[in-house]
Enzyme design. Structure first.
Site, PDB file in Angstrom:
ATOM      1  N   CYS A 127      -4.327   0.612   0.759  1.00 55.44           N
ATOM      2  CA  CYS A 127      -5.706   0.389   1.524  1.00 55.44           C
ATOM      3  C   CYS A 127      -5.469  -0.361   2.716  1.00 55.44           C
ATOM      4  CB  CYS A 127      -6.374  -0.524   0.600  1.00 55.44           C
ATOM      5  SG  CYS A 127      -6.651   0.351  -1.339  1.00 55.44           S
ATOM      6  N   ILE A 188       4.839   8.588  -6.427  1.00 57.30           N
ATOM      7  CA  ILE A 188       4.202   8.160  -5.259  1.00 57.30           C
ATOM      8  C   ILE A 188       2.796   8.260  -5.209  1.00 57.30           C
ATOM      9  CG2 ILE A 188       6.382   8.316  -3.917  1.00 57.30           C
ATOM     10  CD1 ILE A 188       5.350  11.029  -3.144  1.00 57.30           C
TER      11      ILE A 188
END
Ligand SMILES: Cc1cc2nc3c(=O)[nH]c(=O)nc-3n(C[C@H](O)[C@H](O)[C@H](O)COP(=O)(O)O)c2cc1C
Length: 301
Positions: A127, A188
């Site tokens: 983020c 991932i």
């Protein structure tokens, strides 16, 4: 097939990835959700978020692009309205949390800590870190360390940062997470990508860029997990393109103690159960007593 992932106890090594299994409710008609090792619920932030403008999903060869933009009702709605249902069904719940700044992660964690029923926290660090000028947490080793440390100091349950593959050196990022006190690593997340509509002559996704997931990213995920398993002493929750038991075994052999299934859930809602059965069959057929015996066997250390 009990697995210990840095203090997180799972009945079997198979979990479903955040954002691809909602809060479990959506899949109840298809699968006994209590049989899944763990359910990583939809990413949650402090306040509710509306997400990105449409179009938010696009199918690609061997995968999909998504730019949901973390649409979610906020942590309090999740804890009060969705969590009790999952607890009642005996599901191992892993919360997936995100924020714009370190303090948001810490506050979400404080609220989780006040509730019972969450077994571990997965940190989505893909983020923007607004205070550092829009960089993603997950691409900056110092930011990774800081956010893991801040969350760890607020909770006693295992903290599992989910690493972004959109970096040059994944080992450096994994080591930063370890330095911050991570209990395990999840890897991932999606790879940044895009698609263009040749008729409108514009990018397909409203957000222009999205996260690529599915079989297309499996070789990248395997490579990164191999590298990290070799150099970092933390258990790994591996995923990225797992579509069947053979894929799951590859992830285990490069060092994953447990695995997560994302895009595969959209293709086959029963995939988690199928893979659990497939792993049991594989162990039996090869006279292996524990999954642990094959974790990392393909890695030269
Ligand atoms: C529609 C969609 C939504 C997702 N939402 C989240 C999310 O909220 N938080 C997160 O950490 N990862 C999220 N992801 C990433 C997945 O959890 C997973 O890491 C990724 O898709 C790679 O696994 P896969 O190839 O098996 O799908 C999302 C993926 C998809 C496809």
């Amino acid at each position: 097939m009990i697995v210990n992932l840095g203090g997180l106890r799972l009945n079997n090594p198979v979990t479903v990835a955040s954002g691809t299994f909602g809060y479990g409710r959506e899949y109840e008609d298809y699968v006994d959700i209590s049989k899944i090792g763990g359910i990583i619920v939809k990413g949650t932030t402090l306040e509710a978020r509306p997400g990105n403008p449409p179009q938010r999903i696009f199918e690609t060869p061997a995968g999909m692009l998504n730019a949901i933009g973390l649409e979610n009702p906020g942590i309090d709605v999740f804890l009060n309205e969705f969590l009790p249902e999952l607890v009642e069904r005996n599901v191992t719940v892993i919360a997936n949390i995100a924020g714009n700044i370190v303090e948001e992660y810490a506050e979400v964690t404080r609220r989780i800590e006040k509730h019972k029923g969450i077994a571990a926290i997965e940190l989505n660090i893909s983020c923007p870190n607004v205070k550092q000028g829009g960089l993603q947490f997950g691409t900056d080793p110092k930011a990774v360390k800081d956010v893991v440390k801040a969350v760890k100091s607020e909770t006693s349950i295992p903290v599992i940062p989910k690493l972004s593959p959109n970096v040059t050196d994944i080992v450096e990022i994994a080591k930063a997470a370890e330095a911050g006190g991570a209990d395990a690593l999840s890897m991932i997340n999606t790879l940044m990508g895009m698609a263009v509509d040749i008729n409108t002559r514009k990018p397909v996704l409203g957000n222009i860029f999205g996260g690529l997931s599915g079989p297309a990213i499996k070789p990248v995920a395997l490579r990164m997990i191999y590298q990290v398993y070799k150099e970092v002493d933390l258990p790994i929750l591996g995923g990225g393109g797992i579509m069947n038991v053979n894929d799951a075994l590859e992830f285990i052999m490069v060092g994953s103690s447990a695995i997560s299934i994302g895009t595969g859930n959209f293709v086959n809602p029963q995939i988690a159960e199928d893979i659990i059965t497939g792993l049991r069959d594989y162990l039996e057929a090869n006279s292996i007593t524990s999954i642990e015996d094959i974790v990392g066997v393909a890695v030269q250390r």
